[in-house]
Design a protein around this motif. Structure first.
Motif, PDB file in Angstrom:
ATOM      1  N   LYS A  31      55.573 -15.610  43.184  1.00  0.00           N
ATOM      2  CA  LYS A  31      55.089 -15.926  44.895  1.00  0.00           C
ATOM      3  C   LYS A  31      55.702 -16.341  45.357  1.00  0.00           C
ATOM      4  CE  LYS A  31      50.847 -17.709  41.718  1.00  0.00           C
ATOM      5  NZ  LYS A  31      49.663 -18.500  41.700  1.00  0.00           N
ATOM      6  N   ALA A  32      57.024 -16.584  45.228  1.00  0.00           N
ATOM      7  CA  ALA A  32      57.181 -17.420  46.684  1.00  0.00           C
ATOM      8  C   ALA A  32      58.200 -16.265  47.412  1.00  0.00           C
ATOM      9  CB  ALA A  32      58.337 -18.363  46.243  1.00  0.00           C
ATOM     10  N   MET A  33      57.976 -15.106  46.606  1.00  0.00           N
ATOM     11  CA  MET A  33      59.629 -13.646  47.242  1.00  0.00           C
ATOM     12  C   MET A  33      58.200 -13.074  48.804  1.00  0.00           C
ATOM     13  SD  MET A  33      60.789 -12.136  43.548  1.00  0.00           S
ATOM     14  CE  MET A  33      61.634 -11.272  44.383  1.00  0.00           C
ATOM     15  N   PRO A  34      58.775 -12.866  49.695  1.00  0.00           N
ATOM     16  CA  PRO A  34      57.973 -12.626  50.483  1.00  0.00           C
ATOM     17  C   PRO A  34      57.898 -10.973  50.258  1.00  0.00           C
ATOM     18  CG  PRO A  34      60.224 -13.022  51.141  1.00  0.00           C
ATOM     19  CD  PRO A  34      60.583 -13.281  50.099  1.00  0.00           C
ATOM     20  N   GLN A  35      58.352  -9.920  49.512  1.00  0.00           N
ATOM     21  CA  GLN A  35      58.369  -8.926  49.136  1.00  0.00           C
ATOM     22  C   GLN A  35      57.549  -7.479  48.557  1.00  0.00           C
ATOM     23  OE1 GLN A  35      60.403 -11.066  48.802  1.00  0.00           O
ATOM     24  NE2 GLN A  35      62.329  -9.653  47.362  1.00  0.00           N
ATOM     25  N   ILE A  36      57.446  -9.177  47.787  1.00  0.00           N
ATOM     26  CA  ILE A  36      55.433  -9.246  46.560  1.00  0.00           C
ATOM     27  C   ILE A  36      54.675  -9.277  47.337  1.00  0.00           C
ATOM     28  CG2 ILE A  36      55.042  -9.840  44.124  1.00  0.00           C
ATOM     29  CD1 ILE A  36      57.673  -8.345  44.693  1.00  0.00           C
ATOM     30  N   THR A  37      53.579  -8.351  47.063  1.00  0.00           N
ATOM     31  CA  THR A  37      52.545  -9.187  48.059  1.00  0.00           C
ATOM     32  C   THR A  37      51.202  -7.218  47.372  1.00  0.00           C
ATOM     33  OG1 THR A  37      52.711  -6.739  49.222  1.00  0.00           O
ATOM     34  CG2 THR A  37      52.913  -8.808  50.965  1.00  0.00           C
ATOM     35  N   GLU A  38      51.847  -7.239  46.512  1.00  0.00           N
ATOM     36  CA  GLU A  38      50.335  -5.636  46.079  1.00  0.00           C
ATOM     37  C   GLU A  38      50.710  -6.513  44.965  1.00  0.00           C
ATOM     38  OE1 GLU A  38      48.724  -3.430  47.692  1.00  0.00           O
ATOM     39  OE2 GLU A  38      50.350  -5.145  49.343  1.00  0.00           O
ATOM     40  N   SER A  69      58.709  -0.508  44.471  1.00  0.00           N
ATOM     41  CA  SER A  69      59.652  -1.671  45.932  1.00  0.00           C
ATOM     42  C   SER A  69      59.492  -2.990  44.982  1.00  0.00           C
ATOM     43  CB  SER A  69      58.423  -1.112  47.081  1.00  0.00           C
ATOM     44  OG  SER A  69      57.960  -1.712  46.746  1.00  0.00           O
ATOM     45  N   GLU A  70      58.211  -3.127  44.025  1.00  0.00           N
ATOM     46  CA  GLU A  70      58.383  -4.208  43.949  1.00  0.00           C
ATOM     47  C   GLU A  70      58.749  -4.859  42.346  1.00  0.00           C
ATOM     48  OE1 GLU A  70      54.313  -6.347  45.810  1.00  0.00           O
ATOM     49  OE2 GLU A  70      54.120  -5.761  43.990  1.00  0.00           O
ATOM     50  N   TRP A  71      59.572  -3.548  41.532  1.00  0.00           N
ATOM     51  CA  TRP A  71      59.837  -3.387  40.721  1.00  0.00           C
ATOM     52  C   TRP A  71      60.990  -3.682  41.038  1.00  0.00           C
ATOM     53  CZ3 TRP A  71      58.933  -3.033  34.896  1.00  0.00           C
ATOM     54  CH2 TRP A  71      60.691  -2.608  34.463  1.00  0.00           C
ATOM     55  N   ASP A  72      61.845  -3.437  41.851  1.00  0.00           N
ATOM     56  CA  ASP A  72      63.569  -3.522  41.883  1.00  0.00           C
ATOM     57  C   ASP A  72      63.552  -4.388  42.602  1.00  0.00           C
ATOM     58  OD1 ASP A  72      64.055  -0.751  41.650  1.00  0.00           O
ATOM     59  OD2 ASP A  72      63.579  -0.293  44.046  1.00  0.00           O
ATOM     60  N   SER A  73      62.730  -5.731  43.443  1.00  0.00           N
ATOM     61  CA  SER A  73      62.862  -6.721  44.381  1.00  0.00           C
ATOM     62  C   SER A  73      62.899  -7.231  42.818  1.00  0.00           C
ATOM     63  CB  SER A  73      61.721  -7.416  44.757  1.00  0.00           C
ATOM     64  OG  SER A  73      61.805  -5.637  46.126  1.00  0.00           O
ATOM     65  N   LEU A  74      62.270  -7.412  41.465  1.00  0.00           N
ATOM     66  CA  LEU A  74      61.345  -8.715  40.997  1.00  0.00           C
ATOM     67  C   LEU A  74      62.394  -8.214  40.106  1.00  0.00           C
ATOM     68  CD1 LEU A  74      57.653  -7.538  40.895  1.00  0.00           C
ATOM     69  CD2 LEU A  74      59.003 -10.192  41.036  1.00  0.00           C
ATOM     70  N   TYR A  75      63.021  -7.027  39.017  1.00  0.00           N
ATOM     71  CA  TYR A  75      64.485  -7.430  38.266  1.00  0.00           C
ATOM     72  C   TYR A  75      65.691  -7.476  38.989  1.00  0.00           C
ATOM     73  CZ  TYR A  75      67.468  -4.342  34.948  1.00  0.00           C
ATOM     74  OH  TYR A  75      68.592  -3.900  34.013  1.00  0.00           O
ATOM     75  N   GLN A  76      66.027  -7.151  40.555  1.00  0.00           N
ATOM     76  CA  GLN A  76      67.352  -7.860  41.228  1.00  0.00           C
ATOM     77  C   GLN A  76      67.420  -8.862  41.109  1.00  0.00           C
ATOM     78  OE1 GLN A  76      67.329  -7.013  45.226  1.00  0.00           O
ATOM     79  NE2 GLN A  76      69.417  -6.999  44.995  1.00  0.00           N
ATOM     80  N   ALA A  77      65.826  -9.746  41.424  1.00  0.00           N
ATOM     81  CA  ALA A  77      65.722 -11.470  41.238  1.00  0.00           C
ATOM     82  C   ALA A  77      65.908 -11.939  40.315  1.00  0.00           C
ATOM     83  CB  ALA A  77      64.827 -12.074  41.876  1.00  0.00           C
ATOM     84  N   ALA A  78      65.585 -11.110  39.059  1.00  0.00           N
ATOM     85  CA  ALA A  78      65.646 -12.083  37.576  1.00  0.00           C
ATOM     86  C   ALA A  78      67.217 -11.275  37.298  1.00  0.00           C
ATOM     87  CB  ALA A  78      65.029 -11.130  36.625  1.00  0.00           C
TER      88      ALA A  78
END
Length: 155
Positions: A118-125, A143-152
C-alpha cells in the motif's frame, strides 16, 4: 501472458502446501464470487503468472509465485453435498463454478506485506490497494507485477 494475484488463507491452503503437492500442482478451487469466477473462466489462461497472497492471517501479503497450468474447468466441489463449497443450484450440465490448476514456481524469502504494498507509490491499479476490493482473484498490470516482484526479492 497475464498477471494475477490469488488470495488464500494459509490455514486452509498455503504456498508451502502448494510446494509440497505432487508435481507442485493443485486445483485452485472453492471460488464462490461471480467476478472472481468470471476472471477464472474468461481471462485466466495457461501460462499466466500469479502472486500467491496469504490473507486472513497474522502476516498478510505476497508470499510467492505460481503459474496457471490448466485452464478453467468445472469445480467438482460444487456437486458434493458434503463440501462447504456445495451449490445445489449448479448442475453437471451447467456448472456454475470453475477452477484452474496452478503450479508452484517460487517462495519469497520474506513476505511482501500488505502495508508495504500500500505504501508503494507505483501500485495504484491493484484491487488490493483500493478501498472495498475484497476479491480473491484480481488482475495485476505488468508494470505493477514488475514493481511488486522486485520489491519481494529486494534485500
Amino acid at each position: 501472458m497475464a498477471y494475477w494475484l490469488f488470495k488464500s488463507e494459509p490455514d486452509a491452503f498455503s504456498i508451502d502446501d502448494l510446494a509440497n503437492r505432487p508435481n507442485q500442482t493443485e486445483p485452485w478451487d472453492g471460488i464462490r464470487n461471480y467476478q472472481a469466477r468470471n476472471f477464472l473462466r474468461d481471462d485466466v489462461k495457461v501460462g499466466d503468472q500469479l502472486f500467491f497472497y496469504h490473507s486472513s492471517c497474522k502476516d498478510v501479503g505476497i508470499v510467492g509465485v505460481a503459474e496457471v497450468v490448466k485452464a478453467a474447468y468445472a469445480d467438482d466441489s460444487q456437486f458434493n453435498p458434503e463440501s462447504k463449497y456445495y451449490d445445489p443450484k449448479s448442475s453437471q450440465d451447467n456448472p456454475r463454478w470453475v477452477m484452474v490448476d496452478v503450479q508452484f514456481k517460487q517462495k519469497f524469502k520474506r513476505i511482501l506485506p500488505l502495508a508495504k504494498i500500500k505504501a508503494m507509490p507505483q501500485i495504484t491499479e491493484l484491487g488490493l490497494v483500493k478501498k472495498g476490493h475484497r476479491l480473491s482473484i484480481m488482475p495485476v498490470t505488468e508494470s505493477e507485477w514488475d514493481s511488486l516482484y522486485q520489491a519481494a526479492n529486494a534485500g
